[in-house]
Every structure is written in C-alpha cells, then in structure tokens.
Scaffold this motif. Sequence first.
Motif, PDB file in Angstrom:
ATOM      1  N   GLU A  57     -10.365  -8.767  10.166  1.00 42.79           N
ATOM      2  CA  GLU A  57     -10.598  -7.365   9.838  1.00 42.79           C
ATOM      3  C   GLU A  57     -10.913  -6.601  11.107  1.00 42.79           C
ATOM      4  OE1 GLU A  57     -12.759  -6.808   5.687  1.00 42.79           O
ATOM      5  OE2 GLU A  57     -13.340  -8.681   6.660  1.00 42.79           O
ATOM      6  N   LEU A  58     -10.413  -5.391  11.194  1.00 42.51           N
ATOM      7  CA  LEU A  58     -10.780  -4.521  12.316  1.00 42.51           C
ATOM      8  C   LEU A  58     -10.660  -3.085  11.867  1.00 42.51           C
ATOM      9  CD1 LEU A  58      -7.953  -4.264  15.021  1.00 42.51           C
ATOM     10  CD2 LEU A  58      -7.581  -5.232  12.740  1.00 42.51           C
ATOM     11  N   ASN A  59     -11.661  -2.278  12.220  1.00 46.03           N
ATOM     12  CA  ASN A  59     -11.613  -0.843  11.913  1.00 46.03           C
ATOM     13  C   ASN A  59     -11.298  -0.576  10.440  1.00 46.03           C
ATOM     14  OD1 ASN A  59     -11.782  -0.091  14.808  1.00 46.03           O
ATOM     15  ND2 ASN A  59      -9.743  -0.975  14.905  1.00 46.03           N
ATOM     16  N   ASN A  60     -11.891  -1.316   9.539  1.00 50.43           N
ATOM     17  CA  ASN A  60     -11.640  -1.165   8.102  1.00 50.43           C
ATOM     18  C   ASN A  60     -10.200  -1.487   7.707  1.00 50.43           C
ATOM     19  OD1 ASN A  60     -14.285  -0.397   7.516  1.00 50.43           O
ATOM     20  ND2 ASN A  60     -13.832   1.699   8.179  1.00 50.43           N
ATOM     21  N   PHE A  61      -9.508  -2.177   8.580  1.00 49.40           N
ATOM     22  CA  PHE A  61      -8.181  -2.681   8.263  1.00 49.40           C
ATOM     23  C   PHE A  61      -8.244  -4.195   8.124  1.00 49.40           C
ATOM     24  CE2 PHE A  61      -4.274  -0.115   8.488  1.00 49.40           C
ATOM     25  CZ  PHE A  61      -4.886   1.097   8.333  1.00 49.40           C
ATOM     26  N   CYS A  62      -7.330  -4.716   7.340  1.00 46.10           N
ATOM     27  CA  CYS A  62      -7.206  -6.163   7.223  1.00 46.10           C
ATOM     28  C   CYS A  62      -5.895  -6.626   7.829  1.00 46.10           C
ATOM     29  CB  CYS A  62      -7.210  -6.584   5.762  1.00 46.10           C
ATOM     30  SG  CYS A  62      -8.839  -6.684   5.043  1.00 46.10           S
ATOM     31  N   VAL A  63      -5.954  -7.747   8.522  1.00 42.51           N
ATOM     32  CA  VAL A  63      -4.756  -8.477   8.884  1.00 42.51           C
ATOM     33  C   VAL A  63      -4.616  -9.579   7.842  1.00 42.51           C
ATOM     34  CG1 VAL A  63      -3.565  -9.815  10.656  1.00 42.51           C
ATOM     35  CG2 VAL A  63      -5.244  -8.062  11.320  1.00 42.51           C
ATOM     36  N   LYS A  64      -3.480  -9.579   7.144  1.00 43.38           N
ATOM     37  CA  LYS A  64      -3.272 -10.546   6.075  1.00 43.38           C
ATOM     38  C   LYS A  64      -2.002 -11.340   6.360  1.00 43.38           C
ATOM     39  CE  LYS A  64      -5.184  -7.257   2.728  1.00 43.38           C
ATOM     40  NZ  LYS A  64      -4.859  -6.368   1.600  1.00 43.38           N
ATOM     41  N   LEU A  65      -1.982 -12.564   5.884  1.00 47.72           N
ATOM     42  CA  LEU A  65      -0.773 -13.381   5.937  1.00 47.72           C
ATOM     43  C   LEU A  65      -0.333 -13.673   4.515  1.00 47.72           C
ATOM     44  CD1 LEU A  65      -1.644 -15.973   8.728  1.00 47.72           C
ATOM     45  CD2 LEU A  65      -0.610 -13.708   8.955  1.00 47.72           C
ATOM     46  N   VAL A  66       0.970 -13.697   4.322  1.00 51.19           N
ATOM     47  CA  VAL A  66       1.497 -14.002   2.996  1.00 51.19           C
ATOM     48  C   VAL A  66       2.824 -14.740   3.134  1.00 51.19           C
ATOM     49  CG1 VAL A  66       2.680 -11.756   2.741  1.00 51.19           C
ATOM     50  CG2 VAL A  66       1.984 -13.015   0.698  1.00 51.19           C
ATOM     51  N   ASP A 101       0.985 -21.064  -1.410  1.00 45.28           N
ATOM     52  CA  ASP A 101       1.392 -20.247  -2.556  1.00 45.28           C
ATOM     53  C   ASP A 101       2.097 -18.965  -2.104  1.00 45.28           C
ATOM     54  OD1 ASP A 101      -1.045 -19.550  -1.460  1.00 45.28           O
ATOM     55  OD2 ASP A 101      -1.940 -18.910  -3.347  1.00 45.28           O
ATOM     56  N   HIS A 102       2.853 -18.389  -3.021  1.00 47.48           N
ATOM     57  CA  HIS A 102       3.675 -17.213  -2.714  1.00 47.48           C
ATOM     58  C   HIS A 102       3.066 -15.931  -3.290  1.00 47.48           C
ATOM     59  CE1 HIS A 102       7.340 -20.103  -2.366  1.00 47.48           C
ATOM     60  NE2 HIS A 102       6.684 -20.005  -1.227  1.00 47.48           N
ATOM     61  N   TYR A 103       3.304 -14.832  -2.582  1.00 47.65           N
ATOM     62  CA  TYR A 103       2.839 -13.508  -3.014  1.00 47.65           C
ATOM     63  C   TYR A 103       1.341 -13.485  -3.279  1.00 47.65           C
ATOM     64  CZ  TYR A 103       7.672 -12.022  -3.194  1.00 47.65           C
ATOM     65  OH  TYR A 103       8.951 -11.703  -2.845  1.00 47.65           O
ATOM     66  N   SER A 104       0.586 -14.207  -2.472  1.00 49.60           N
ATOM     67  CA  SER A 104      -0.869 -14.226  -2.598  1.00 49.60           C
ATOM     68  C   SER A 104      -1.463 -14.063  -1.196  1.00 49.60           C
ATOM     69  CB  SER A 104      -1.296 -15.551  -3.233  1.00 49.60           C
ATOM     70  OG  SER A 104      -2.701 -15.616  -3.301  1.00 49.60           O
ATOM     71  N   PRO A 105      -1.597 -12.810  -0.745  1.00 47.86           N
ATOM     72  CA  PRO A 105      -1.999 -12.558   0.647  1.00 47.86           C
ATOM     73  C   PRO A 105      -3.392 -13.118   0.944  1.00 47.86           C
ATOM     74  CG  PRO A 105      -1.210 -10.536  -0.423  1.00 47.86           C
ATOM     75  CD  PRO A 105      -1.378 -11.565  -1.498  1.00 47.86           C
ATOM     76  N   LYS A 106      -3.550 -13.658   2.147  1.00 46.72           N
ATOM     77  CA  LYS A 106      -4.834 -14.177   2.626  1.00 46.72           C
ATOM     78  C   LYS A 106      -5.305 -13.296   3.781  1.00 46.72           C
ATOM     79  CE  LYS A 106      -3.461 -17.751   0.194  1.00 46.72           C
ATOM     80  NZ  LYS A 106      -3.761 -17.768  -1.237  1.00 46.72           N
ATOM     81  N   ILE A 107      -6.600 -13.017   3.788  1.00 49.67           N
ATOM     82  CA  ILE A 107      -7.167 -12.221   4.881  1.00 49.67           C
ATOM     83  C   ILE A 107      -7.466 -13.142   6.056  1.00 49.67           C
ATOM     84  CG2 ILE A 107      -9.119 -10.785   5.597  1.00 49.67           C
ATOM     85  CD1 ILE A 107      -9.395  -9.926   2.677  1.00 49.67           C
ATOM     86  N   ALA A 167      -6.779  -9.219  -6.602  1.00 50.26           N
ATOM     87  CA  ALA A 167      -7.870  -8.294  -6.295  1.00 50.26           C
ATOM     88  C   ALA A 167      -8.864  -8.900  -5.306  1.00 50.26           C
ATOM     89  CB  ALA A 167      -8.584  -7.889  -7.579  1.00 50.26           C
ATOM     90  N   GLN A 168      -9.206 -10.148  -5.501  1.00 47.78           N
ATOM     91  CA  GLN A 168     -10.145 -10.828  -4.604  1.00 47.78           C
ATOM     92  C   GLN A 168      -9.340 -11.759  -3.701  1.00 47.78           C
ATOM     93  OE1 GLN A 168     -13.302 -10.493  -3.986  1.00 47.78           O
ATOM     94  NE2 GLN A 168     -13.654  -8.931  -5.535  1.00 47.78           N
ATOM     95  N   LEU A 169      -9.105 -11.343  -2.504  1.00 46.67           N
ATOM     96  CA  LEU A 169      -8.249 -12.129  -1.624  1.00 46.67           C
ATOM     97  C   LEU A 169      -9.043 -13.235  -0.944  1.00 46.67           C
ATOM     98  CD1 LEU A 169      -5.976  -9.482   0.047  1.00 46.67           C
ATOM     99  CD2 LEU A 169      -5.753 -10.651  -2.147  1.00 46.67           C
ATOM    100  N   GLN A 170      -8.401 -14.359  -0.818  1.00 43.67           N
ATOM    101  CA  GLN A 170      -8.998 -15.494  -0.124  1.00 43.67           C
ATOM    102  C   GLN A 170      -9.003 -15.226   1.383  1.00 43.67           C
ATOM    103  OE1 GLN A 170      -6.773 -19.060  -0.836  1.00 43.67           O
ATOM    104  NE2 GLN A 170      -8.081 -20.306   0.485  1.00 43.67           N
TER     105      GLN A 170
END
Lengths: 124, 124
Positions: A24-33, A15-21, A119-122
């Motif tokens: 996580e590191l240091n309160n950061f997320c690495v996401k792919l979209v 799917d498009h424009y739906s970032p996936k986590i 809001a709730q990322l997969q």
Amino acid sequence: MKVVNLAQKFDAFSDHYSPKIVSELNNFCVKLVKVQGEFMWHHHDAEDEMFMVTKGELYIKLPDPDGTERDEATRPGEFIIVPHGVEHMPYATEEAHLMLFEPATMLNTRNVKNERTAAQLQRI
Amino acid sequence: MKVVNLAQKFDAFSDHYSPKIVSELNNFCVKLVKVQGEFMWHHHDAEDEMFMVTKGELYIKLPDPDGTERDEATRPGEFIIVPHGVEHMPYATEEAHLMLFEPATMLNTRNVKNERTAAQLQRI
C-alpha cells in the motif's frame, strides 16, 4: 521497507480473479491477480483502473462509440488504463498474471456486487 | 484508451534523472525514468514513493536505526516503496530503467529544490 519480487508473490497463490494485496502507498493498493477465462462486464464509477501484465495475454472487451465491441490485448511489459465509467470485460484464454493499482477502498467488481466480489482481500 | 508498451516509451528518451509522464489515473502519475550514477539524499514529506525496476539494478541508500547506512538493491521484476519521511539516496552503477507511481503534484526532489528538480515534466 522490503523489496517485493513479483514472481515470488505470484508463486504464493493459484486462484483466479481473486486479487491479493502486496503493498500500500498513498492510500493506493498494489494488487496481484491471476486471471483465466472471462470476468464480467462492469465499470467503476469513480476510479480509473490500471492493468499491468507480467505474464500471458490480457484481453479487455470495450465498447466502441458505434455500438460495436473491440478487444484490446495487453502483453508482458505493457499496461492499459481503463478510465472510470467505461464498461469493460477482462478475459484471458490462458492464465495471465496482472499487477493492479487501485484506491485502497475499491471493490473488484465495483458497480456490481455478486459472488465474484472480493470484499476482504487477502494480503500476501 | 491505449496500451502502453514500456520498452517503446523508454526508447523515446535517453537523459538521466528526468522522469517522463506516460499516464495519469486517479490523480496519480505513471512515470518512467532512466538513472545512472548518484541522485541525492532527500525525502518526501507526505508521499510514499514506489520504484519498479524494468532494467538494470537500482540501489537505494537508507538510514538504519543505529545511525549507519544500508543499500537496498532492486532488480527487474521487483519494486520497492520508500515511505514518506524516510531519507533515501537512489543510485545506479550502470543505467537502470524505472517505473514510478507518484501523486500528480509531486516534485522528484521534494524537500530539496535545486538543479535536479524537474518541475515541469515532459509527457511521452
């Protein structure tokens, strides 16, 4: 602790424009979209946003000081950082794959809440 | 706001285990580093560390719960996150190119200060 292979993770969704986590590191997320078509004009009040392109071409419309707009193109092996407060509109004419680095709490559409707000990322 | 091309940035330096800052966002730094040979055993008290490989192979020695060591290999298109507190020893048999995401304040050798500590990082 596991090595993350980006291509394998991108194969896990379509799917498009739906970032996936992915991490996580240091309160950061690495996401792919995956993106295709236009997103929407928006800005983030407090967070800078980093777009790293792994496939395709990402275009970001940005306002120029003289009131006009410009397009910034980012390609595989490149990234762009949009500072907080800056209006921007990402788009891609063909499908592009992006890696994002964002504070764990950030909404994708930040100052605008609508049907594109994930809001709730997969987690993948 | 400028697009950053990783290959161009890597062309700008040749020394090993001397991270260069290429961008900052949200009090984080994006750093590039070339590695070859062994680094050293160390850990970071508070910060998780992310290694993304863009060229070559990065090996990280990690302690296993049974007291032995294992090697984790990370290749282009892959990343690994070493959580804070975990002892690790990065090495590369041939030159590898890495992108790092770290809190702006973090020392590369963290709990150890010696001749490999790069306190004032060059910006490229």
